[in-house]
Design an enzyme around this catalytic site. Structure first.
Site, mmCIF file in Angstrom:
data_model
loop_
_atom_site.group_PDB
_atom_site.id
_atom_site.type_symbol
_atom_site.label_atom_id
_atom_site.label_comp_id
_atom_site.label_asym_id
_atom_site.label_seq_id
_atom_site.Cartn_x
_atom_site.Cartn_y
_atom_site.Cartn_z
ATOM 1 N N THR A 31 0.850 -1.201 0.000
ATOM 2 C CA THR A 31 0.000 0.000 0.000
ATOM 3 C C THR A 31 0.881 1.245 0.000
ATOM 4 O O THR A 31 1.970 1.241 0.586
ATOM 5 C CB THR A 31 -0.874 -0.005 1.278
ATOM 6 O OG1 THR A 31 -1.699 -1.170 1.244
ATOM 7 C CG2 THR A 31 -1.771 1.224 1.364
ATOM 8 N N SER A 33 1.986 5.329 -1.971
ATOM 9 C CA SER A 33 2.182 6.015 -3.245
ATOM 10 C C SER A 33 3.187 5.286 -4.137
ATOM 11 O O SER A 33 3.024 5.252 -5.363
ATOM 12 C CB SER A 33 2.629 7.461 -2.996
ATOM 13 O OG SER A 33 3.810 7.483 -2.227
ATOM 14 N N GLY A 85 6.220 -0.687 -0.156
ATOM 15 C CA GLY A 85 7.099 0.435 0.177
ATOM 16 C C GLY A 85 7.455 0.431 1.655
ATOM 17 O O GLY A 85 7.183 -0.525 2.379
ATOM 18 N N GLU A 106 -0.542 -5.471 5.835
ATOM 19 C CA GLU A 106 0.769 -5.565 5.163
ATOM 20 C C GLU A 106 1.616 -6.652 5.815
ATOM 21 O O GLU A 106 2.252 -7.454 5.126
ATOM 22 C CB GLU A 106 1.494 -4.221 5.231
ATOM 23 C CG GLU A 106 0.838 -3.156 4.363
ATOM 24 C CD GLU A 106 1.432 -1.768 4.530
ATOM 25 O OE1 GLU A 106 1.190 -0.929 3.665
ATOM 26 O OE2 GLU A 106 2.147 -1.516 5.521
HETATM 27 C C1 5RP Z 1 1.422 2.090 4.292
HETATM 28 C C2 5RP Z 1 2.880 1.844 4.245
HETATM 29 C C3 5RP Z 1 3.632 2.375 3.069
HETATM 30 O O1 5RP Z 1 4.376 1.354 2.512
HETATM 31 C C4 5RP Z 1 4.564 3.443 3.530
HETATM 32 O O2 5RP Z 1 3.805 4.417 4.239
HETATM 33 C C5 5RP Z 1 5.297 4.097 2.361
HETATM 34 O O3 5RP Z 1 4.391 4.835 1.595
HETATM 35 P P1 5RP Z 1 4.829 5.694 0.343
HETATM 36 O O4 5RP Z 1 5.216 4.746 -0.726
HETATM 37 O O5 5RP Z 1 3.590 6.496 0.031
HETATM 38 O O6 5RP Z 1 5.967 6.592 0.782
HETATM 39 O O7 5RP Z 1 3.472 1.231 5.099
HETATM 40 O O8 5RP Z 1 0.852 1.586 5.471
#
Ligand code: 5RP
Length: 221
Positions: A31, A33, A85, A106
């Site tokens: 999850t 961006s 991510g 996750e």
């Molecule tokens: C969501 C997460 C995402 O992997 C983490 O916040 C990184 O997000 P982004 O790719 O938007 O920087 O753990 O729960």
């Protein structure tokens, strides 16, 4: 050397992650961006995978919008790969995750995969975890209890007001935690009654980091 934007680096690692997607398999999808860029890349090769297992309602909606089938984890065996991510990742590939609040699903999907591929831009690569607050998913009735226990661990918990997880729970974002031993801190937080999951991913760290830098994507193991 060209200076790339953070989004350029996210897009580059998302594209590189496609090399780790096996044919005719179900893929675990995280999850955030960076993962959104990955889902868009996955859409280009959707004919060669069987579908995905998703870690959030948001990723499920994006996968389905691309016409990629999404399966329930509980009906599936082990996944070959999970791609996600991170908010921070260190040299041992321990991570802080959960900025988007999807940490519990996750961690569950990651635990079901043989290999965790982390995709991140270089701003996330740190010598020591803890500048980014650690998200802790909490059963609502335990919010105050858990907050007090987190203070005993040295942190400053802040209730993420107005936010409810996909599992119907709350998030406490814990600032200023001194994370000298990530595995031990993850275990200590997990043992507080009322904690569903914490955003330290050290017991289950990444196997491969694809790091987006100005000089290209680096593969770190
Ligand atoms: C969501 C997460 C995402 O992997 C983490 O916040 C990184 O997000 P982004 O790719 O938007 O920087 O753990 O729960």
């Amino acid at each position: 050397m060209t200076t790339l934007t953070q989004d350029d680096k996210k897009r580059a690692v998302a594209r590189k992650a496609i090399d780790f997607v096996p044919d005719n398999a179900l893929i675990g999808v995280g999850t955030g961006s960076t993962v959104n860029f990955f889902i868009d890349e996955l859409a280009r090769i959707k004919g060669r995978i069987d579908g995905c297992v998703s870690s959030s309602d948001a990723s499920t909606a994006r996968l389905k919008a691309h016409g990629i089938p999404v399966f329930e984890l509980t009906n599936i065996g082990e996944l070959p790969v999970y791609i996600d991510g991170a908010d921070e990742i260190n040299h041992s590939l321990h991570m802080i995750k959960g900025g988007g609040g999807a940490l519990t699903r996750e961690k569950i999907v990651a635990a079901s995969a043989q290999e965790f591929i982390c995709i991140a831009d270089e701003a996330k690569y740190v010598a020591k975890l803890g500048t980014f607050p650690v998200a802790v998913e909490v059963i609502p009735m335990a919010r105050s209890l858990v907050a007090r226990e987190l203070v005993h661990l040295g942190g400053h918990p802040e209730w993420r007001q107005g936010f409810v997880t996909d599992n119907g729970n709350l998030i406490l974002d814990v600032h200023n935690l001194e994370i000298l031993k990530p595995v031990e801190m993850e275990t200590a937080i997990n043992q507080i009654p009322g904690v569903v999951c914490c955003g330290i991913f050290a017991r289950q760290h990444a196997h491969v980091l694809l790091l987006g830098t100005d000089s290209g994507v680096k593969e770190i193991r």
